[in-house]
Design a protein around this motif. Structure first.
Motif, PDB file in Angstrom:
ATOM      1  N   SER A 167      22.528  63.215  21.404  1.00 43.44           N
ATOM      2  CA  SER A 167      23.106  63.402  21.944  1.00 43.44           C
ATOM      3  C   SER A 167      23.777  63.704  23.224  1.00 43.44           C
ATOM      4  CB  SER A 167      24.620  63.429  20.883  1.00 43.44           C
ATOM      5  OG  SER A 167      25.443  63.022  20.025  1.00 43.44           O
ATOM      6  N   LEU A 168      24.224  63.114  24.271  1.00 47.84           N
ATOM      7  CA  LEU A 168      23.877  63.423  25.393  1.00 47.84           C
ATOM      8  C   LEU A 168      25.359  63.310  25.879  1.00 47.84           C
ATOM      9  CD1 LEU A 168      22.243  60.320  26.716  1.00 47.84           C
ATOM     10  CD2 LEU A 168      21.168  62.344  26.066  1.00 47.84           C
ATOM     11  N   ASP A 169      25.451  64.010  27.205  1.00 49.37           N
ATOM     12  CA  ASP A 169      26.760  64.475  28.108  1.00 49.37           C
ATOM     13  C   ASP A 169      26.632  63.026  28.883  1.00 49.37           C
ATOM     14  OD1 ASP A 169      29.121  65.409  28.408  1.00 49.37           O
ATOM     15  OD2 ASP A 169      27.964  66.525  29.996  1.00 49.37           O
ATOM     16  N   VAL A 170      28.574  62.833  28.515  1.00 51.24           N
ATOM     17  CA  VAL A 170      28.443  61.674  29.626  1.00 51.24           C
ATOM     18  C   VAL A 170      29.663  61.804  30.536  1.00 51.24           C
ATOM     19  CG1 VAL A 170      29.215  59.136  29.684  1.00 51.24           C
ATOM     20  CG2 VAL A 170      28.496  59.877  27.059  1.00 51.24           C
ATOM     21  N   ARG A 171      29.116  61.286  31.960  1.00 49.09           N
ATOM     22  CA  ARG A 171      30.678  61.753  33.436  1.00 49.09           C
ATOM     23  C   ARG A 171      30.164  60.593  33.480  1.00 49.09           C
ATOM     24  NH1 ARG A 171      25.984  66.653  34.349  1.00 49.09           N
ATOM     25  NH2 ARG A 171      24.519  64.990  35.711  1.00 49.09           N
ATOM     26  N   PHE A 172      31.651  60.849  34.453  1.00 53.44           N
ATOM     27  CA  PHE A 172      31.611  59.770  35.570  1.00 53.44           C
ATOM     28  C   PHE A 172      31.193  60.535  37.065  1.00 53.44           C
ATOM     29  CE2 PHE A 172      33.307  58.249  31.409  1.00 53.44           C
ATOM     30  CZ  PHE A 172      33.508  56.707  31.625  1.00 53.44           C
ATOM     31  N   THR A 173      31.041  59.590  38.054  1.00 50.40           N
ATOM     32  CA  THR A 173      31.370  59.537  39.003  1.00 50.40           C
ATOM     33  C   THR A 173      32.574  59.643  39.595  1.00 50.40           C
ATOM     34  OG1 THR A 173      30.021  57.470  40.130  1.00 50.40           O
ATOM     35  CG2 THR A 173      28.410  59.277  39.912  1.00 50.40           C
ATOM     36  N   PRO A 174      32.926  60.238  40.897  1.00 54.01           N
ATOM     37  CA  PRO A 174      34.323  59.817  41.193  1.00 54.01           C
ATOM     38  C   PRO A 174      34.149  58.153  41.809  1.00 54.01           C
ATOM     39  CG  PRO A 174      33.395  61.886  42.325  1.00 54.01           C
ATOM     40  CD  PRO A 174      32.575  61.705  41.310  1.00 54.01           C
ATOM     41  N   HIS A 175      33.747  57.955  41.874  1.00 54.02           N
ATOM     42  CA  HIS A 175      33.682  56.574  42.650  1.00 54.02           C
ATOM     43  C   HIS A 175      34.171  55.639  40.834  1.00 54.02           C
ATOM     44  CE1 HIS A 175      33.435  52.439  44.764  1.00 54.02           C
ATOM     45  NE2 HIS A 175      32.140  52.152  44.054  1.00 54.02           N
ATOM     46  N   ALA A 176      32.859  55.819  40.444  1.00 53.06           N
ATOM     47  CA  ALA A 176      33.432  55.073  39.079  1.00 53.06           C
ATOM     48  C   ALA A 176      34.427  55.583  38.226  1.00 53.06           C
ATOM     49  CB  ALA A 176      32.098  55.279  38.419  1.00 53.06           C
ATOM     50  N   GLU A 177      35.458  56.491  38.577  1.00 51.42           N
ATOM     51  CA  GLU A 177      36.499  56.646  37.838  1.00 51.42           C
ATOM     52  C   GLU A 177      37.775  55.980  39.270  1.00 51.42           C
ATOM     53  OE1 GLU A 177      37.299  61.395  37.612  1.00 51.42           O
ATOM     54  OE2 GLU A 177      36.071  60.974  36.436  1.00 51.42           O
ATOM     55  N   LYS A 178      37.370  55.678  39.842  1.00 47.06           N
ATOM     56  CA  LYS A 178      38.352  55.098  40.653  1.00 47.06           C
ATOM     57  C   LYS A 178      38.553  53.713  40.415  1.00 47.06           C
ATOM     58  CE  LYS A 178      39.538  54.463  45.626  1.00 47.06           C
ATOM     59  NZ  LYS A 178      39.398  54.887  47.131  1.00 47.06           N
ATOM     60  N   GLN A 179      36.989  53.294  40.324  1.00 48.19           N
ATOM     61  CA  GLN A 179      37.083  51.454  39.895  1.00 48.19           C
ATOM     62  C   GLN A 179      37.709  51.703  38.499  1.00 48.19           C
ATOM     63  OE1 GLN A 179      32.839  51.266  39.981  1.00 48.19           O
ATOM     64  NE2 GLN A 179      33.386  49.824  42.181  1.00 48.19           N
ATOM     65  N   LEU A 180      37.385  52.311  37.774  1.00 41.76           N
ATOM     66  CA  LEU A 180      38.145  52.121  36.140  1.00 41.76           C
ATOM     67  C   LEU A 180      39.364  52.348  36.205  1.00 41.76           C
ATOM     68  CD1 LEU A 180      37.232  51.802  33.172  1.00 41.76           C
ATOM     69  CD2 LEU A 180      36.663  54.415  32.916  1.00 41.76           C
ATOM     70  N   ALA A 181      39.960  53.379  37.380  1.00 38.74           N
ATOM     71  CA  ALA A 181      41.401  52.954  36.824  1.00 38.74           C
ATOM     72  C   ALA A 181      42.133  51.807  37.156  1.00 38.74           C
ATOM     73  CB  ALA A 181      41.618  54.147  38.058  1.00 38.74           C
ATOM     74  N   GLU A 182      41.320  50.750  38.145  1.00 42.65           N
ATOM     75  CA  GLU A 182      41.564  49.875  38.224  1.00 42.65           C
ATOM     76  C   GLU A 182      41.350  48.621  37.756  1.00 42.65           C
ATOM     77  OE1 GLU A 182      42.877  48.849  41.961  1.00 42.65           O
ATOM     78  OE2 GLU A 182      42.204  51.307  42.697  1.00 42.65           O
ATOM     79  N   GLU A 241      50.402  41.163  39.881  1.00 49.33           N
ATOM     80  CA  GLU A 241      48.889  41.960  39.991  1.00 49.33           C
ATOM     81  C   GLU A 241      47.456  41.201  39.550  1.00 49.33           C
ATOM     82  OE1 GLU A 241      49.985  46.873  39.533  1.00 49.33           O
ATOM     83  OE2 GLU A 241      50.670  45.266  38.109  1.00 49.33           O
ATOM     84  N   SER A 242      47.903  39.676  39.917  1.00 49.95           N
ATOM     85  CA  SER A 242      46.507  38.828  39.717  1.00 49.95           C
ATOM     86  C   SER A 242      45.663  39.303  40.828  1.00 49.95           C
ATOM     87  CB  SER A 242      46.807  37.524  39.803  1.00 49.95           C
ATOM     88  OG  SER A 242      47.141  37.560  41.290  1.00 49.95           O
ATOM     89  N   ASP A 243      45.427  40.248  42.070  1.00 53.91           N
ATOM     90  CA  ASP A 243      44.236  40.644  42.698  1.00 53.91           C
ATOM     91  C   ASP A 243      43.393  41.836  41.851  1.00 53.91           C
ATOM     92  OD1 ASP A 243      46.857  42.496  42.428  1.00 53.91           O
ATOM     93  OD2 ASP A 243      46.155  42.939  45.090  1.00 53.91           O
ATOM     94  N   ARG A 244      44.312  42.762  41.132  1.00 53.00           N
ATOM     95  CA  ARG A 244      43.313  43.494  39.900  1.00 53.00           C
ATOM     96  C   ARG A 244      42.966  42.850  38.601  1.00 53.00           C
ATOM     97  NH1 ARG A 244      47.336  48.489  39.788  1.00 53.00           N
ATOM     98  NH2 ARG A 244      45.647  49.341  38.199  1.00 53.00           N
ATOM     99  N   PRO A 245      41.404  43.757  38.461  1.00 51.71           N
ATOM    100  CA  PRO A 245      41.174  43.243  37.700  1.00 51.71           C
ATOM    101  C   PRO A 245      41.719  43.464  35.962  1.00 51.71           C
ATOM    102  CG  PRO A 245      39.749  44.807  38.521  1.00 51.71           C
ATOM    103  CD  PRO A 245      41.148  44.360  38.966  1.00 51.71           C
ATOM    104  N   SER A 246      41.803  42.682  34.790  1.00 52.76           N
ATOM    105  CA  SER A 246      42.101  43.051  33.741  1.00 52.76           C
ATOM    106  C   SER A 246      41.501  43.509  32.268  1.00 52.76           C
ATOM    107  CB  SER A 246      43.671  42.332  33.046  1.00 52.76           C
ATOM    108  OG  SER A 246      43.243  41.165  33.338  1.00 52.76           O
ATOM    109  N   PHE A 247      41.710  44.064  31.583  1.00 50.63           N
ATOM    110  CA  PHE A 247      40.922  44.163  30.508  1.00 50.63           C
ATOM    111  C   PHE A 247      41.090  42.872  29.156  1.00 50.63           C
ATOM    112  CE2 PHE A 247      39.961  48.635  31.425  1.00 50.63           C
ATOM    113  CZ  PHE A 247      39.188  48.434  31.641  1.00 50.63           C
TER     114      PHE A 247
END
Length: 459
Positions: A359-374, A385-391
């Protein structure tokens, strides 16, 4: 010297001319071969189309019953299997790339299955009672297998290139492209089933749903139930003895010799009478029962059972066994499901338990964490809040991060990309997010998490 040099020059010129002619001939042969291959492919395509038309016309003739033959009964008996999808999966995975190979790889993965009204006029009626189960079997089709090519031996990704038989794996490339998934049942809303722990992409045709019942589907659970059944039967018998007498001397009847059996029965009668006179409500023994002859018969049966139990225990210590015909097991007669022996324990291939690929160790870059939090969960996205993406399926960025780690830790790359391809970048889609990552030695790093363009435009 000059005549010999002139001869060599002429000979070299002739050789050069021959080489040029040979090159032209090889070029012509290659062109002829390419044209022949193209013509052959066209011919094969036309033959396949003609065969398919003939087959469809024959199927129509077979489906049309003749007045002299009893038509409808020959279908399944002759192997004419016709399957109709009961519904299609709407999943957080839209492409094969990055979709987990097993349902337990990515726990937060979600999907919805809506039953077709063409199969049932009231689809919700077919789902009645299914909410009582926690897991369900989903039988589906691998509809993205391309030309349905399959081989007798395959290379599972977890074996890192080693070949094994296709029937010893869960490869989607099989003679019949049927898939089986054990999914977690989240909830049921009308004609829609909400699922967790899935490994199916969006658009997957589902053929059937069956409830998961450990007592029938898990061999280890069968054995545990058999042991519990035997223990419960023994506890019930011990409870019967304890209800007749609370004193420990009566519980040790199995330690007495056979010559004291009559004495133990008399003691048991006296103690039962005293116990019943003190509190008849607790023992539930009526005076009529005490005065009847059934009590003595019951006591004799108890004494006989205890004596037999003691004899069987001693026989086990001396490694002597009594045949089933001479001494039946009363607990086995009361079991309402089959009793399985030690051979019912499950075993699996060693490479499943300890695969060569770690199994691999998975990590996020700070930029990716910031994008995911959006990203916003689907139940929190609104017009303000229609300007933000949603799941659409995932309920939080934390759940999305856990899903991404589950997918990447199992190394979703093929054996070729893992061992021979120099490109370390990897792309896949999860719900409404496009994931960009790269693989290093023993780890995977998420570089970017962007919203899917078509979804973001629709929001």
């Amino acid at each position: 010297m000059s005549p010999s040099c002139d001869c060599c020059g002429e000979y070299i010129n002739k050789l050069n001319q021959q080489v040029s002619v040979m090159r032209k001939e090889i070029k012509n042969l290659r062109q002829m071969l390419d044209s022949a291959v193209k013509a052959h492919r066209k011919h094969l395509t036309s033959v396949q189309v003609a065969v398919s038309r003939i087959g469809s016309s024959e199927d129509k003739k077979e489906q049309t019953p003749s007045p002299s033959s009893p038509a409808p009964q020959a279908g399944l008996e002759q192997g004419n299997i016709q399957t109709v999808p009961i519904g299609y999966i709407s999943s957080c995975f839209s492409m094969k790339n990055g979709t987990p190979r097993q349902p337990t790889v990515c726990g937060p993965s979600r999907a919805q299955l809506r039953l077709r009204q063409s199969v049932f006029n009231n689809p919700e009626h077919a789902l009645e009672g299914l909410q009582q189960y926690s897991h369900v079997w989903i039988i589906f089709l691998f509809h993205k297998n391309g030309h349905l090519s399959y081989k007798a031996k395959v290379k599972p990704p977890r074996l890192n290139g080693q070949r094994v038989g296709v029937y010893s794996t869960r490869s989607p490339h099989r003679p019949n492209a049927l898939g089986l998934t054990l999914a977690t049942l989240d909830k049921i809303e009308g004609d829609t089933v909400h699922l967790l722990d899935i490994d199916m992409i969006a658009g997957t045709p589902v053929l059937d749903i069956k409830p998961y019942i450990p007592q029938y589907d898990c061999p280890d659970t069968r054995i545990n139930l058999d042991l519990l059944q035997q223990d419960s039967d023994t506890d019930q018998q011990n409870a019967t003895i304890m209800s007749l007498n609370k004193e420990t001397s009566i519980l040790n009847l199995n330690e007495d010799s056979d010559t004291d059996a009559q004495f133990n029965i008399e003691r048991l009668e006296d103690d039962v009478g005293i116990l019943a006179s003190e509190d008849k409500s607790e023992t539930g023994i009526s005076e009529q029962f005490l005065q009847s002859k059934d009590l003595r018969n019951l006591l004799e049966e108890v004494q006989t059972f205890v004596t037999q139990e003691d004899t069987s225990q001693r026989g086990c210590e001396s490694k002597s066994r009594v045949s089933d015909s001479e001494k039946p097991n009363p607990s086995a007669l009361n079991v309402d499901h089959p009793c399985y022996g030690e051979e019912a324990y499950t075993t699996i291939a060693g490479w499943i338990r300890e695969p060569p690929v770690a199994s691999l160790d998975v990590r996020f870059t700070p930029h990716a964490e910031k994008q995911l939090a959006e990203f916003l969960p689907s139940h929190l996205s609104g017009p303000s809040e229609s300007d933000r993406p949603s799941f659409k399926f995932l309920r939080s960025p934390e759940e999305a991060a856990a899903a991404i780690k589950g997918v990447l830790s199992a190394d979703p790359r093929s054996v070729y990309r893992r061992s021979r391809c120099r490109d370390r970048l990897f792309f896949f889609t999860l719900d409404t997010a496009d994931i960009t990552c790269w693989f290093g030695q023993g780890f995977a790093e998420v570089l970017q998490v962007r919203p899917v363009e078509r979804h973001f435009a629709s929001v």
